[in-house]
Design an enzyme around this catalytic site. Structure first.
Site, PDB file in Angstrom:
ATOM      1  N   ARG A  39       0.833  -1.210   0.000  1.00  0.00           N
ATOM      2  CA  ARG A  39       0.000   0.000   0.000  1.00  0.00           C
ATOM      3  C   ARG A  39       0.867   1.260   0.000  1.00  0.00           C
ATOM      4  NH1 ARG A  39      -5.624   0.163   3.577  1.00  0.00           N
ATOM      5  NH2 ARG A  39      -6.883  -0.532   1.832  1.00  0.00           N
ATOM      6  N   PRO A  90     -12.085  -3.219  12.726  1.00  0.00           N
ATOM      7  CA  PRO A  90     -13.208  -4.039  12.239  1.00  0.00           C
ATOM      8  C   PRO A  90     -13.971  -4.718  13.376  1.00  0.00           C
ATOM      9  CG  PRO A  90     -11.138  -5.212  11.973  1.00  0.00           C
ATOM     10  CD  PRO A  90     -10.786  -3.856  12.508  1.00  0.00           C
ATOM     11  N   THR A 129     -12.736   5.109  13.953  1.00  0.00           N
ATOM     12  CA  THR A 129     -13.988   5.069  14.708  1.00  0.00           C
ATOM     13  C   THR A 129     -13.809   4.071  15.857  1.00  0.00           C
ATOM     14  OG1 THR A 129     -15.176   5.523  12.675  1.00  0.00           O
ATOM     15  CG2 THR A 129     -16.463   4.625  14.510  1.00  0.00           C
ATOM     16  N   ALA A 161     -17.544  10.011   3.152  1.00  0.00           N
ATOM     17  CA  ALA A 161     -18.138   8.807   2.560  1.00  0.00           C
ATOM     18  C   ALA A 161     -17.305   8.436   1.343  1.00  0.00           C
ATOM     19  CB  ALA A 161     -19.589   9.068   2.158  1.00  0.00           C
ATOM     20  N   LYS A 217     -19.742  10.021  16.474  1.00  0.00           N
ATOM     21  CA  LYS A 217     -19.414   9.288  15.251  1.00  0.00           C
ATOM     22  C   LYS A 217     -20.281   8.031  15.140  1.00  0.00           C
ATOM     23  CE  LYS A 217     -17.628   7.608  11.680  1.00  0.00           C
ATOM     24  NZ  LYS A 217     -17.839   8.134  10.339  1.00  0.00           N
ATOM     25  N   ASN A 221     -23.420   7.432  12.197  1.00  0.00           N
ATOM     26  CA  ASN A 221     -23.542   6.272  11.319  1.00  0.00           C
ATOM     27  C   ASN A 221     -24.809   5.481  11.631  1.00  0.00           C
ATOM     28  OD1 ASN A 221     -21.379   6.800   9.745  1.00  0.00           O
ATOM     29  ND2 ASN A 221     -20.096   5.130  10.467  1.00  0.00           N
ATOM     30  N   CYS A 273     -18.395   0.187   7.420  1.00  0.00           N
ATOM     31  CA  CYS A 273     -18.647   0.867   8.697  1.00  0.00           C
ATOM     32  C   CYS A 273     -20.060   0.779   9.269  1.00  0.00           C
ATOM     33  CB  CYS A 273     -18.236   2.320   8.577  1.00  0.00           C
ATOM     34  SG  CYS A 273     -16.445   2.453   8.398  1.00  0.00           S
ATOM     35  N   LYS A 276     -20.702  -2.487  11.189  1.00  0.00           N
ATOM     36  CA  LYS A 276     -19.705  -2.601  12.267  1.00  0.00           C
ATOM     37  C   LYS A 276     -19.982  -1.586  13.385  1.00  0.00           C
ATOM     38  CE  LYS A 276     -15.559  -0.186  11.293  1.00  0.00           C
ATOM     39  NZ  LYS A 276     -15.433   0.897  12.228  1.00  0.00           N
TER      40      LYS A 276
HETATM   41  P1  NAD Z   1      -8.321   0.570   5.982  1.00  0.00           P
HETATM   42  O1  NAD Z   1      -8.314  -0.862   6.340  1.00  0.00           O
HETATM   43  O2  NAD Z   1      -8.506   0.995   4.570  1.00  0.00           O
HETATM   44  O3  NAD Z   1      -6.922   1.225   6.458  1.00  0.00           O
HETATM   45  C1  NAD Z   1      -6.338   0.976   7.697  1.00  0.00           C
HETATM   46  C2  NAD Z   1      -4.825   0.873   7.489  1.00  0.00           C
HETATM   47  O4  NAD Z   1      -4.204   0.766   8.774  1.00  0.00           O
HETATM   48  C3  NAD Z   1      -4.384  -0.363   6.693  1.00  0.00           C
HETATM   49  O5  NAD Z   1      -3.688   0.029   5.531  1.00  0.00           O
HETATM   50  C4  NAD Z   1      -3.503  -1.149   7.678  1.00  0.00           C
HETATM   51  O6  NAD Z   1      -2.399  -1.780   7.066  1.00  0.00           O
HETATM   52  C5  NAD Z   1      -3.048  -0.046   8.617  1.00  0.00           C
HETATM   53  N1  NAD Z   1      -2.596  -0.556   9.923  1.00  0.00           N
HETATM   54  C6  NAD Z   1      -3.215  -1.454  10.729  1.00  0.00           C
HETATM   55  N2  NAD Z   1      -2.482  -1.644  11.842  1.00  0.00           N
HETATM   56  C7  NAD Z   1      -1.385  -0.846  11.753  1.00  0.00           C
HETATM   57  C8  NAD Z   1      -0.279  -0.594  12.599  1.00  0.00           C
HETATM   58  N3  NAD Z   1      -0.161  -1.203  13.789  1.00  0.00           N
HETATM   59  N4  NAD Z   1       0.652   0.286  12.169  1.00  0.00           N
HETATM   60  C9  NAD Z   1       0.549   0.900  10.989  1.00  0.00           C
HETATM   61  N5  NAD Z   1      -0.484   0.709  10.141  1.00  0.00           N
HETATM   62  C10 NAD Z   1      -1.451  -0.145  10.529  1.00  0.00           C
HETATM   63  O7  NAD Z   1      -9.392   1.260   6.930  1.00  0.00           O
HETATM   64  P2  NAD Z   1     -10.204   2.622   6.649  1.00  0.00           P
HETATM   65  O8  NAD Z   1     -11.381   2.337   5.799  1.00  0.00           O
HETATM   66  O9  NAD Z   1      -9.249   3.703   6.268  1.00  0.00           O
HETATM   67  O10 NAD Z   1     -10.763   2.917   8.116  1.00  0.00           O
HETATM   68  C11 NAD Z   1      -9.914   3.338   9.158  1.00  0.00           C
HETATM   69  C12 NAD Z   1     -10.775   3.801  10.326  1.00  0.00           C
HETATM   70  O11 NAD Z   1     -11.560   4.929   9.914  1.00  0.00           O
HETATM   71  C13 NAD Z   1     -11.770   2.769  10.825  1.00  0.00           C
HETATM   72  O12 NAD Z   1     -11.884   2.899  12.225  1.00  0.00           O
HETATM   73  C14 NAD Z   1     -13.070   3.164  10.161  1.00  0.00           C
HETATM   74  O13 NAD Z   1     -14.184   2.793  10.937  1.00  0.00           O
HETATM   75  C15 NAD Z   1     -12.951   4.666  10.115  1.00  0.00           C
HETATM   76  N6  NAD Z   1     -13.698   5.320   9.023  1.00  0.00           N
HETATM   77  C16 NAD Z   1     -13.697   4.790   7.767  1.00  0.00           C
HETATM   78  C17 NAD Z   1     -14.359   5.458   6.734  1.00  0.00           C
HETATM   79  C18 NAD Z   1     -14.390   4.912   5.322  1.00  0.00           C
HETATM   80  O14 NAD Z   1     -15.085   5.479   4.498  1.00  0.00           O
HETATM   81  N7  NAD Z   1     -13.679   3.860   4.991  1.00  0.00           N
HETATM   82  C19 NAD Z   1     -14.975   6.678   6.983  1.00  0.00           C
HETATM   83  C20 NAD Z   1     -14.940   7.212   8.272  1.00  0.00           C
HETATM   84  C21 NAD Z   1     -14.284   6.517   9.282  1.00  0.00           C
HETATM   85  C1  UGA Z   2     -20.780   6.182   5.542  1.00  0.00           C
HETATM   86  C2  UGA Z   2     -21.212   7.575   6.020  1.00  0.00           C
HETATM   87  O1  UGA Z   2     -22.044   8.173   5.031  1.00  0.00           O
HETATM   88  C3  UGA Z   2     -20.005   8.455   6.287  1.00  0.00           C
HETATM   89  O2  UGA Z   2     -20.424   9.703   6.827  1.00  0.00           O
HETATM   90  C4  UGA Z   2     -19.074   7.751   7.269  1.00  0.00           C
HETATM   91  O3  UGA Z   2     -17.907   8.524   7.493  1.00  0.00           O
HETATM   92  C5  UGA Z   2     -18.683   6.400   6.715  1.00  0.00           C
HETATM   93  O4  UGA Z   2     -19.889   5.612   6.480  1.00  0.00           O
HETATM   94  C6  UGA Z   2     -17.835   5.601   7.657  1.00  0.00           C
HETATM   95  O5  UGA Z   2     -17.849   5.813   8.856  1.00  0.00           O
HETATM   96  O6  UGA Z   2     -17.193   4.699   7.109  1.00  0.00           O
HETATM   97  P1  UGA Z   2     -19.981   5.137   3.236  1.00  0.00           P
HETATM   98  O7  UGA Z   2     -20.234   3.850   3.937  1.00  0.00           O
HETATM   99  O8  UGA Z   2     -18.692   5.341   2.555  1.00  0.00           O
HETATM  100  O9  UGA Z   2     -20.132   6.338   4.289  1.00  0.00           O
HETATM  101  O10 UGA Z   2     -21.112   5.380   2.138  1.00  0.00           O
HETATM  102  P2  UGA Z   2     -22.648   5.848   2.210  1.00  0.00           P
HETATM  103  O11 UGA Z   2     -22.883   6.797   1.121  1.00  0.00           O
HETATM  104  O12 UGA Z   2     -23.058   6.260   3.560  1.00  0.00           O
HETATM  105  O13 UGA Z   2     -23.405   4.493   1.825  1.00  0.00           O
HETATM  106  C7  UGA Z   2     -23.432   3.391   2.715  1.00  0.00           C
HETATM  107  C8  UGA Z   2     -24.334   2.320   2.155  1.00  0.00           C
HETATM  108  O14 UGA Z   2     -25.704   2.709   2.220  1.00  0.00           O
HETATM  109  C9  UGA Z   2     -24.071   1.997   0.683  1.00  0.00           C
HETATM  110  O15 UGA Z   2     -24.165   0.608   0.488  1.00  0.00           O
HETATM  111  C10 UGA Z   2     -25.176   2.740  -0.041  1.00  0.00           C
HETATM  112  O16 UGA Z   2     -25.495   2.169  -1.281  1.00  0.00           O
HETATM  113  C11 UGA Z   2     -26.313   2.589   0.953  1.00  0.00           C
HETATM  114  N1  UGA Z   2     -27.335   3.639   0.821  1.00  0.00           N
HETATM  115  C12 UGA Z   2     -27.050   4.925   1.080  1.00  0.00           C
HETATM  116  C13 UGA Z   2     -28.626   3.273   0.421  1.00  0.00           C
HETATM  117  O17 UGA Z   2     -28.919   2.077   0.194  1.00  0.00           O
HETATM  118  N2  UGA Z   2     -29.586   4.241   0.320  1.00  0.00           N
HETATM  119  C14 UGA Z   2     -29.313   5.560   0.581  1.00  0.00           C
HETATM  120  O18 UGA Z   2     -30.243   6.387   0.456  1.00  0.00           O
HETATM  121  C15 UGA Z   2     -28.018   5.897   0.961  1.00  0.00           C
END
Ligand code: NAD
Ligand code: UGA
Length: 455
Positions: A39, A90, A129, A161, A217, A221, A273, A276
């Site tokens: 990555r 996760p 989160t 998102a 947060k 969600n 998310c 979870k």
């Molecule tokens: P992700 O799995 O894409 O990225 C996490 C990264 O952390 C990975 O690349 C992993 O290798 C790295 N990692 C794990 N342990 C490590 C360590 N000890 N040292 C260094 N690197 C390490 O996850 P993500 O989707 O970016 O989500 C991260 C957090 O943000 C989660 O808590 C998630 O709930 C939150 N979040 C995600 C989203 C989203 O849209 N994906 C949005 C808002 C919040």
């Molecule tokens: C969601 C939240 O929108 C973000 O604010 C948050 O930061 C993020 O989770 C997170 O904590 O990871 P995301 O999961 O990336 O973002 O995407 P969304 O647009 O929220 O969609 C989530 C799921 O709901 C998708 O499968 C989407 O297709 C579905 N969805 C969304 C519906 O079925 N109907 C809707 O009207 C909206």
């Protein structure tokens, strides 16, 4: 003003968030460190390992200036003044709380690494989160062994998102920062506010105590997912009664108190998310002696599972109660459009159910075919095809599972001509015009809408 920022975790959140900070703070050195060397190499080469519209240009603009990706976490910790923790959290798959609680092992490893390698007073920012009161646990880890070292823990949850991450980061509805109500806590909060204030209007930067920020947060969600389950619950009633979910969503969404967003009925929410975080919230409620509250939130997830099962049940029912040996073209495998992310995608469960019915499935998706292949594995019964026309060739049915805009633009007359008869189309996202498709000759079944069929 902070000069050196480190983010631990170069994933969907860490990479885009730091790229935007680097863009708006050209005088600040921003490093993103991760244990996943592959990555890191991808980010550092200017080809991000994730698909996110607009991301690549923003990364490239700062790479080599004030943005760097590193696989060597420990020395980076020693240099940093502010450390964002953006590792994955996760759902736990083992031991106590399995299937519900957050798995905090990556977070704790990071906290211990920070404790060991920090060499100057450092502000640690929870970006991941996390369960409420995790900051307290983090402080305890820091205080043991190195009481002389100054650590200040803030909570700054991320609300972006996927698919719209860059716009969400550039123009967030709000930035939330939680900190201790001590002078040191308030000073740390001011430092982080100053970073965001470079591009986010001050009135959109909200401050709170740490616990409120952490809980906000999970609550945000939970509310968003609850709206999706609510509209999906109504879609089930629509299918039974002849009401149309699009009319109902418009009618209720124009009420200012309800609002129009997140009222799109579909095959259920996916992504890494929503499920979870709700399960984590429910688990926390139980831990705090609130079983009724836990059940309330769990029902949002239960309804979401039901919606996926219901979709396949409808397919089986209308396709003469058997899918065995029939070819189904699956349009879309990502959990939503504009991302290649397949984590918890509704398509996973739906494809598994179709395979349990002994259907032959051919999956197409503009960005998520690799993810689909990893999750389902190629076999005689599962194939992967980048071209939707090829995927539908000879199929008995199309199941549209992701709302990719390009699926709107396909030539459905051509697709229909190459399919088996009768040709079925199940629109799991209400993306297409069912009337047009019906006129072409499809038997159309859209979520929460009346059947349009010639049978
Ligand atoms: P992700 O799995 O894409 O990225 C996490 C990264 O952390 C990975 O690349 C992993 O290798 C790295 N990692 C794990 N342990 C490590 C360590 N000890 N040292 C260094 N690197 C390490 O996850 P993500 O989707 O970016 O989500 C991260 C957090 O943000 C989660 O808590 C998630 O709930 C939150 N979040 C995600 C989203 C989203 O849209 N994906 C949005 C808002 C919040
Ligand atoms: C969601 C939240 O929108 C973000 O604010 C948050 O930061 C993020 O989770 C997170 O904590 O990871 P995301 O999961 O990336 O973002 O995407 P969304 O647009 O929220 O969609 C989530 C799921 O709901 C998708 O499968 C989407 O297709 C579905 N969805 C969304 C519906 O079925 N109907 C809707 O009207 C909206």
């Amino acid at each position: 003003m902070i000069q050196r920022i480190l983010c631990i975790g170069a994933g969907y959140v860490g990479g885009p968030t730091m790229a935007v900070i680097a863009k708006h703070c050209p005088d600040v050195q921003v490093v993103v460190a991760d244990v996943n060397a592959e990555r890191v190499a991808a980010w550092q080469s200017g080809e991000p390992p994730i698909f996110e519209p607009g991301l690549r240009d923003v990364v490239r603009a700062s790479l080599g200036r004030n943005l760097r990706f590193s696989g060597d976490v420990e020395p980076e910790i020693a240099q940093a003044e502010m450390i964002f923790v953006s590792v994955n959290t996760p759902t736990k798959t083992f031991g106590q709380g399995a299937g519900r609680a957050a798995d905090l092992q990556h977070w704790e490893k990071t906290a211990r690494a920070i404790r060991q390698h920090a060499r100057r007073p450092v502000i640690v920012v929870e970006k991941s989160t996390l369960p409420v009161r995790t900051a307290e646990a983090m402080e305890r880890i820091f205080r043991t062994r190195r009481p002389e070292q100054r650590f200040e823990v803030l909570s700054n949850p991320e609300f972006l998102a996927e698919g719209t991450a860059m716009a969400d980061l550039e123009r967030p509805d709000r930035v939330l920062i939680g900190g201790a109500e001590t002078p040191a806590g308030q000073a740390a909060m001011r430092e982080l506010v100053d970073v965001y204030a470079r591009w986010v209007p001050r009135e959109r930067i909200l401050t709170a105590n740490v616990w409120s920020a952490e809980l906000s947060k999970l609550a945000a969600n939970a509310f968003l997912a609850q709206r999706v389950s609510s509209i999906n619950a109504i879609s089930a009633i629509c299918e039974q009664t002849g009401a149309d979910i699009l009319s109902v969503a418009r009618a209720i969404g124009t009420d200012r108190r309800i609002g129009p967003e997140f009222l799109r009925a579909g095959v259920g929410f996916g992504g890494s998310c929503f499920q979870k975080d709700i399960l984590n919230l429910a688990y926390l409620c139980e831990q705090h002696g609130l079983p009724e509250v836990a059940r309330y939130w769990e029902s949002v997830v239960t309804l979401n599972q039901y919606q996926k099962e219901r979709f396949v049940q409808r397919m089986v029912r209308v396709m003469f109660n058997t899918l065995a040996g029939k070819r189904i073209a699956v349009f879309g495998f990502a959990f939503k459009s504009n991302t290649g992310d397949t984590r918890d995608s509704p398509a996973i469960r739906i494809c598994q159910e179709l395979l349990a019915e002994q259907a032959l499935i051919c999956i197409t998706d503009p960005q998520a075919l690799d993810g689909a292949r990893q999750l389902l594995g190629a076999s005689e019964r599962v194939t992967f095809e980048p071209d939707p026309y090829e995927a539908a060739d000879g199929a008995h049915a199309i199941a549209l599972l992701t709302d990719w805009a390009e699926y709107r633009k396909l030539d459905y007359r051509r697709i229909h001509a190459a399919m088996e008869r009768p040709a079925f189309l199940f629109d799991g996202r209400n993306l297409l015009d069912p009337e047009d498709l019906h006129q072409i000759g499809f038997n159309v079944y859209a979520i929460g809408r009346p059947d349009r069929t010639n049978l």
